[in-house]
Design a protein around this motif. Sequence first.
Motif, PDB file in Angstrom:
ATOM      1  N   ILE A  32       0.882  -1.171   0.000  1.00 33.33           N
ATOM      2  CA  ILE A  32       0.000   0.000   0.000  1.00 33.33           C
ATOM      3  C   ILE A  32       0.921   1.222   0.000  1.00 33.33           C
ATOM      4  O   ILE A  32       1.975   1.231   0.640  1.00 33.33           O
ATOM      5  CB  ILE A  32      -1.009  -0.027   1.153  1.00 33.33           C
ATOM      6  N   ASP A  64      -1.368   3.774   2.145  1.00 32.97           N
ATOM      7  CA  ASP A  64      -0.881   3.675   3.517  1.00 32.97           C
ATOM      8  C   ASP A  64      -0.918   5.099   4.067  1.00 32.97           C
ATOM      9  O   ASP A  64      -0.097   5.936   3.687  1.00 32.97           O
ATOM     10  CB  ASP A  64       0.565   3.130   3.436  1.00 32.97           C
ATOM     11  N   GLY A  85       8.770  -4.063  -3.181  1.00 36.48           N
ATOM     12  CA  GLY A  85      10.093  -3.583  -3.573  1.00 36.48           C
ATOM     13  C   GLY A  85      11.130  -4.034  -2.551  1.00 36.48           C
ATOM     14  O   GLY A  85      10.788  -4.358  -1.406  1.00 36.48           O
ATOM     15  N   ASP A  87      13.237  -2.500  -0.847  1.00 35.49           N
ATOM     16  CA  ASP A  87      13.422  -1.654   0.335  1.00 35.49           C
ATOM     17  C   ASP A  87      12.499  -2.056   1.483  1.00 35.49           C
ATOM     18  O   ASP A  87      12.730  -1.655   2.622  1.00 35.49           O
ATOM     19  CB  ASP A  87      13.183  -0.175  -0.028  1.00 35.49           C
TER      20      ASP A  87
HETATM   21  N1  MSP Z   1       3.789   2.156   2.591  1.00 39.46           N
HETATM   22  C1  MSP Z   1       4.896   1.297   2.438  1.00 39.46           C
HETATM   23  C2  MSP Z   1       4.448  -0.100   2.089  1.00 39.46           C
HETATM   24  C3  MSP Z   1       3.537  -0.734   3.074  1.00 39.46           C
HETATM   25  S1  MSP Z   1       2.995  -2.303   2.538  1.00 39.46           S
HETATM   26  C4  MSP Z   1       2.262  -2.981   3.867  1.00 39.46           C
HETATM   27  C5  MSP Z   1       5.791   1.823   1.312  1.00 39.46           C
HETATM   28  N2  MSP Z   1       5.222   2.664   0.460  1.00 39.46           N
HETATM   29  S2  MSP Z   1       5.993   3.387  -0.753  1.00 39.46           S
HETATM   30  O1  MSP Z   1       5.005   4.223  -1.376  1.00 39.46           O
HETATM   31  O2  MSP Z   1       7.169   4.030  -0.287  1.00 39.46           O
HETATM   32  O3  MSP Z   1       6.449   2.264  -1.721  1.00 39.46           O
HETATM   33  C6  MSP Z   1       5.546   1.420  -2.343  1.00 39.46           C
HETATM   34  C7  MSP Z   1       6.257   0.521  -3.327  1.00 39.46           C
HETATM   35  O4  MSP Z   1       6.863   1.296  -4.344  1.00 39.46           O
HETATM   36  C8  MSP Z   1       7.357  -0.316  -2.689  1.00 39.46           C
HETATM   37  O5  MSP Z   1       7.273  -1.644  -3.179  1.00 39.46           O
HETATM   38  C9  MSP Z   1       8.619   0.325  -3.187  1.00 39.46           C
HETATM   39  O6  MSP Z   1       9.682  -0.570  -3.297  1.00 39.46           O
HETATM   40  C10 MSP Z   1       8.159   0.787  -4.557  1.00 39.46           C
HETATM   41  N3  MSP Z   1       9.049   1.804  -5.068  1.00 39.46           N
HETATM   42  C11 MSP Z   1       9.335   3.018  -4.519  1.00 39.46           C
HETATM   43  N4  MSP Z   1      10.301   3.604  -5.287  1.00 39.46           N
HETATM   44  C12 MSP Z   1      10.632   2.796  -6.306  1.00 39.46           C
HETATM   45  C13 MSP Z   1      11.469   2.894  -7.419  1.00 39.46           C
HETATM   46  N5  MSP Z   1      12.231   3.939  -7.643  1.00 39.46           N
HETATM   47  N6  MSP Z   1      11.469   1.857  -8.301  1.00 39.46           N
HETATM   48  C14 MSP Z   1      10.658   0.758  -8.138  1.00 39.46           C
HETATM   49  N7  MSP Z   1       9.864   0.653  -7.107  1.00 39.46           N
HETATM   50  C15 MSP Z   1       9.865   1.606  -6.144  1.00 39.46           C
HETATM   51  O7  MSP Z   1       6.939   1.432   1.250  1.00 39.46           O
END
Ligand code: MSP
Length: 593
Positions: A51, A93, A309, A311
């Motif tokens: 999320i 989230d 991802g 991270d």
């Molecule tokens: N809110 C948390 C996830 C909670 S799940 C119970 C979060 N959110 S996020 O918005 O930061 O990231 C969401 C997804 O986007 C993650 O899988 C993250 O790895 C992905 N990405 C964020 N930046 C990215 C790139 N530059 N490239 C590919 N995926 C990336 O983490």
Amino acid sequence: MLRISVLRLLGRTGAGRVSLLESSGPRHYGSGSQCAYDDARDTRTYFTTPIFYVNAAPHIGHLYSALLADALCRHRRLRVPGTTATRFSTGTDEHGLKIQQAAATAGVAPIELCDRVSAQFQQLFQEAGISSTDFIRTTEARHRVAVQHFWRVLKSRGLLYKGLYEGWYCASDECFLPEAKVTRQPGPSGDSCPVSLESGHPVSWTKEENYIFRLSQFREPLQRWLRSNPQAITPEPFYHTVLQWLEEELPDLSVSRRSSHLHWGIPVPGDDSQTIYVWLDALVNYLTIIGYPNVEFKSWWPTVSHIIGKDILKFHAIYWPALLLGAGLSPPHRIYVHSHWTVCGQKMSKSLGNVVDPRTCLDRYTVDGFRYFLLRQGVPSWDCDYYDEKVVKLLDSELADALGGLLNRCTAKRINPSGTYPAFCTTCFPSEPGLVGPSVRAQAEDYALVSAMATLPKQVADYYDNFQIYKALEAVSSCVRQTNGFVQRHAPWKLNWESPADARWLGTVLHVALECLRVFATLLQPVTPNLADKLLSRLGVSATERGLGELYFLPRFYGHPCPFEGRRLGPETGLLFPRLDQSRAWLVKAHRT
Ligand code: MSP
């Protein structure tokens, strides 16, 4: 009261190459070419994306996470038809310090920011064809019920206690950091500021009484779970990374914040002075979606595939399975991990001003074009770099020239004047390779093409199972090239419908090429749904003939009737995919400036 030392952050993921799954070869070669997928038919499957934080607008990395899940889910639906067999969730989230601070900076109430950005994600996903069945916002009442219930279960099982937490906290990453993962950097006014070594985001010292989860009790159960499920985390290098983390000490985890410090979240049941840690809150979304705590959730758990991802691997592969085990539930079935997109060699960030807006990309390259690009070029095991020229080059060569060109060659009025799926002649193309005779026209390379095509659907399915969608697309693209070679070799434009000997072979060449196109279009449906639909409609393939279970390639070659033979092609609806280098003047402009 117990005193907890700084929680140790588990090391960052190392990404390496993934070995290819062996394709099992042409199982039905000689007796038909249907693929055997039966092992995939037995269970319900639930796919999830992470999320997404609502502190900023979506970027191409977010879209990539959602696209990977979408393609896996669409492929699954083609294998196991029926609307009740798969479920696919995504969402936003919305709690935590990060959102609380972003709203304060923007001068708006947190819920206003959440409403605005959550709507942007929903709109993007709708435009990009993300076929999710559920969208969750963690600010919904149903989620609060699920999280508080989950908390009470942990509490009743003796897994939560109060303790003093003291250590670094990174609000941007919403995680705790040990001293070894913190460094100093000159801040805006030149003074030295503590930041996370990995993300470069600022950290602050936190000292407060919190609820603590007995994570340390789960080190061995987690090891046992992973050792007995070597496929639980894919690609394999990430599996080993997690096992490596579990070799180290696994300290207990602080799972609440003082409400006076963090008010934007779900209160701890029975203790309003504490707010539940945003990661516990966020992870439970996967249960909320399927109706937890109502018993119906059990029909979807634990047959879940989390797409995440790299991270957020530690949260999904250690904290989440431990929390689940703590609550008496099974860990997730599979965790698929992907790496990140960089832009022109740099990490994407608001401060660098290089964030790529996915909606602009969908406009420029079309929905199918951009989906194809991200899934064809994105390799889960390592970071991939984005730049505009790369998109244009790939789409022009693989979708416009190779696939679009092949369709033109088989359907052009001059070559296929009757506009039908012509008959296949078994004398010109006998199923036995190496036969000689006056009417035999097929050559050794043609048998190699048939063999490659017969194994392609199974090979593609294996790649999907192994989270190598890029490999599946590479395999399709390679067969498209091989088919163009076949057409080039036999030059149907030089053959004459008026001559009976030529006509049989000309029909056969077109029949084989159209069969290849039908297989390509069927296999491309999870990635380029609109383009595949256009192609299948042009070939005259009906909606009930597009599943993977019934994907027989070239049945006439194997002595079976072909339902398409003699059928009229569908109506001509223009170019399958337009070349971008001619139509995209903005690129030329971008080069000049
Ligand atoms: N809110 C948390 C996830 C909670 S799940 C119970 C979060 N959110 S996020 O918005 O930061 O990231 C969401 C997804 O986007 C993650 O899988 C993250 O790895 C992905 N990405 C964020 N930046 C990215 C790139 N530059 N490239 C590919 N995926 C990336 O983490």
